[in-house]
Design an enzyme around this catalytic site. Structure first.
Site, short mmCIF file in Angstrom:
data_model
loop_
_atom_site.label_atom_id
_atom_site.label_comp_id
_atom_site.label_asym_id
_atom_site.label_seq_id
_atom_site.Cartn_x
_atom_site.Cartn_y
_atom_site.Cartn_z
CG ASP A 52 12.09 -5.29 4.43
OD1 ASP A 52 11.76 -4.10 4.27
OD2 ASP A 52 11.61 -6.22 3.80
CE LYS A 74 16.70 -11.12 3.18
NZ LYS A 74 15.60 -11.45 2.41
CG MET A 189 15.03 -8.27 -6.11
SD MET A 189 14.96 -9.77 -5.14
CE MET A 189 13.59 -10.61 -5.90
N1 SAH Z 1 7.72 -6.99 -2.09
C1 SAH Z 1 8.36 -5.94 -2.83
C2 SAH Z 1 9.50 -6.45 -3.68
C3 SAH Z 1 10.61 -7.06 -2.88
S1 SAH Z 1 11.95 -7.59 -3.88
C4 SAH Z 1 7.31 -5.22 -3.67
O1 SAH Z 1 6.17 -5.67 -3.74
O2 SAH Z 1 7.62 -4.16 -4.20
C5 SAH Z 1 12.98 -6.17 -3.80
C6 SAH Z 1 13.04 -5.46 -5.14
O3 SAH Z 1 11.88 -4.69 -5.32
C7 SAH Z 1 14.16 -4.47 -5.27
O4 SAH Z 1 15.37 -5.09 -5.62
C8 SAH Z 1 13.66 -3.59 -6.38
O5 SAH Z 1 13.83 -4.21 -7.62
C9 SAH Z 1 12.18 -3.56 -6.10
N2 SAH Z 1 11.78 -2.38 -5.34
C10 SAH Z 1 11.11 -2.34 -4.18
N3 SAH Z 1 10.84 -1.07 -3.81
C11 SAH Z 1 11.34 -0.29 -4.79
C12 SAH Z 1 11.36 1.09 -5.03
N4 SAH Z 1 10.81 1.97 -4.17
N5 SAH Z 1 11.96 1.55 -6.14
C13 SAH Z 1 12.49 0.71 -7.02
N6 SAH Z 1 12.51 -0.60 -6.85
C14 SAH Z 1 11.93 -1.12 -5.76
#
Ligand code: SAH
Length: 517
Positions: A52, A74, A189
């Site tokens: 993704d 997405k 998010m």
């Molecule tokens: N499963 C993921 C989260 C998925 S939801 C986790 O555990 O990190 C997606 C959200 O995660 C994004 O909108 C953002 O808010 C955050 N996110 C994921 N990777 C990121 C990154 N490298 N830097 C900042 N925000 C991140």
């Protein structure tokens, strides 16, 4: 069928008849080094990788070259695949007996719909495994120097999503409960809703002075951090046009960043450097630049193939004991030579008594990897310097093998012959243009550009120009040495920096000096 633990077990047993398996793998927040060992192992045997938007594309390099790679990402508001389609994709490939890796940003079970995907596989009676990952909510913030808990400050952690389900009339976020919880709050998010979220949290009783931060692309070389308070964060973000993906964090722990901001403090942090080397070789340079904080990425331009005409190489190998010297001018030459040598001979001593000369530390290192000692390495890593040494040694009537790239410059052979040597100038490999963009580097260069581009051989420059990519404004060019620089100039490229020591550590050092001077 009755739904109880026993039937569940039977279903699983039945499913094991199918060879197919799906690994739901957490890719971590972005830094490829944060993938787990288990995740890498699963990738290395994948037939299909379904990844993704938030999982670093570079990780695809751990999958076998022939693996099918499917983007199911997405980008907020722009669904590449609907969840049902993604579920169907996982189920169908797994059912077909494939080894499927579903690569998901962060941890698959934290706001990642990993639970839904696992449920779809379970419902289909298919085998699956969950490989947890480093979540951005904790690991990502660590890269911004923000520990989510701290014994003396915050001992409770609330992770919530700021994303509202589309079309909902009333808010689905329980601001009261979030504001009432003590400790650190991390929002994933919903950067777009930041103004609403912060306003509502304040209304629900959270102090507007609460330290707050936004971290974009956490753990990646283009990480960006914005610090404010609950009261100011939304307007600061708007002013800075802060983009997703980002995390928001609220709590006293944000202040710890002042002393713990290790990642953004590294000397090349924020410098975007495109590295043109063969895909297999780019690693060392990229790693070294990244260690210093640069946003270094691979722009593969060339690939190493066997020479079109192998006759001379085969003859040289058959007669290999007859040489007095073998002169290696590049690590690729060493590799091509010894791989073929050991395919033909079983005993290292079959090389005979030839002494080994090399140009450059990298080449010497490669020779030593094959457990041969290097007899001669000139002080300067250019052919002229080696010739000087040979002149002093007197190579008259000696037989010298020169395993090298097809079409390489012949000055060494010609000059050695002038010294009276009998030279076999033998192509053992050829560099050809890389046509695949497996790691997405070419796309990145097109879309985002770079602050600097590095050339480590004349052929990387030639093949880079052949790609016909647009040159980003202000792009600086770095060359490993005079031969590469000459080629760059003849191709119409500027040379902003030339390494004094013509190897990778030398180039890294020159780049560091260029930026910190
Ligand atoms: N499963 C993921 C989260 C998925 S939801 C986790 O555990 O990190 C997606 C959200 O995660 C994004 O909108 C953002 O808010 C955050 N996110 C994921 N990777 C990121 C990154 N490298 N830097 C900042 N925000 C991140």
């Amino acid at each position: 069928m009755k739904k109880n633990a026993q039937t569940g077990a039977r279903e699983l047993k039945g499913a094991k008849k199918s060879r197919g398996i799906c690994y739901l793998v957490g890719a971590g927040p972005g830094d490829p080094g944060l993938l787990t060992l288990r995740g890498r192992e699963c990738l290395s045997r994948a037939d299909v990788v379904i990844y993704d938007y938030l999982s670093n594309q570079e990780l695809l390099g751990f999958a076998p070259e022939g693996a099918e790679k499917i983007y199911a990402g997405k980008i907020a508001g722009q669904h590449a695949l609907h969840q049902e389609e993604t579920n169907a994709l996982l189920v169908n490939h797994t059912r077909a007996g494939k080894c499927v890796v579903r690569l998901k940003g962060g941890d698959p079970f934290l706001f990642g719909r990993g639970g839904e995907e696992a449920a779809a596989l379970a419902a289909a009676g298919l085998r699956f495994e969950i490989i947890p990952g480093v979540t951005s909510a904790i690991g990502g913030l660590a890269y911004a120097g923000i520990p989510v808990t701290h014994r003396l400050r915050n001992s409770v952690l609330t992770i919530f999503t700021g994303h509202e389900g589309p079309g909902k009339e009333s808010s689905s976020i329980d601001y009261k409960a979030i504001a009432a919880a003590p400790g650190t709050k991390v929002m994933l998010m919903g950067l777009k809703n930041l103004a609403t979220v912060t306003r509502e949290l304040a209304r629900a009783g959270m102090a507007v002075e609460t330290p707050a931060a936004l971290v974009r692309c956490a753990s990646m070389a283009n990480q960006q951090t914005l610090v404010g308070t609950l009261g100011t964060l939304a307007s600061l973000a708007e002013e800075a046009q802060f983009q997703a993906p980002a995390l928001a964090v609220f709590g006293e722990v944000v202040n710890l960043r002042e002393s713990l901001n290790w990642f953004e403090a590294r000397p090349l942090f924020g410098r975007r450097i495109a590295v043109t080397r063969t895909r297999r070789q780019a690693g060392g340079l990229i790693e070294a630049l990244r260690e210093l904080g640069a946003d270094a990425y691979e722009l593969p331009t060339i690939r190493i193939d066997p020479p079109a005409d192998k006759t001379a190489f085969v003859e040289a190998l058959a007669d290999v004991r007859g040489y007095d010297w073998i002169v290696f001018t590049s690590p690729n030459g060493v590799e091509a030579f010894f791989n073929a040598f050991f395919a033909a001979y079983e005993d290292a001593r079959d090389l005979g008594g030839a002494r080994l000369a090399v140009i450059g530390n990298g080449t010497a290192k490669k020779v030593r990897e094959y457990h041969y000692a290097v007899d001669l390495i000139p002080k300067e890593f250019v052919a002229e310097s080696l010739l000087k040494e040979f002149k002093e040694l007197n190579v008259e009537h000696l037989r010298i093998l020169l395993p090298r790239a097809a079409g390489a410059r012949e000055v060494l052979a010609v000059e050695l012959e002038k010294l009276g040597a009998i030279v076999d100038d033998v192509p053992v490999y050829q560099t050809v243009p890389e046509t695949e963009d497996v790691t997405g580097g070419i796309k990145r260069f097109r879309d985002e550009g770079a602050d600097m581009i590095t050339f480590t051989s004349a052929s990387t420059a030639t093949h880079f120009t052949a790609l016909g990519l647009p040159m980003p404004e202000g792009l600086k060019t770095a060359s490993i040495g005079p031969v590469t620089s000459a080629e760059m100039r003849s191709l119409g490229l500027a040379v902003d920096l030339e390494s004094a020591q013509h190897d990778i550590p030398g180039l890294v050092d020159a780049i560091l000096r260029f930026y910190i001077a």
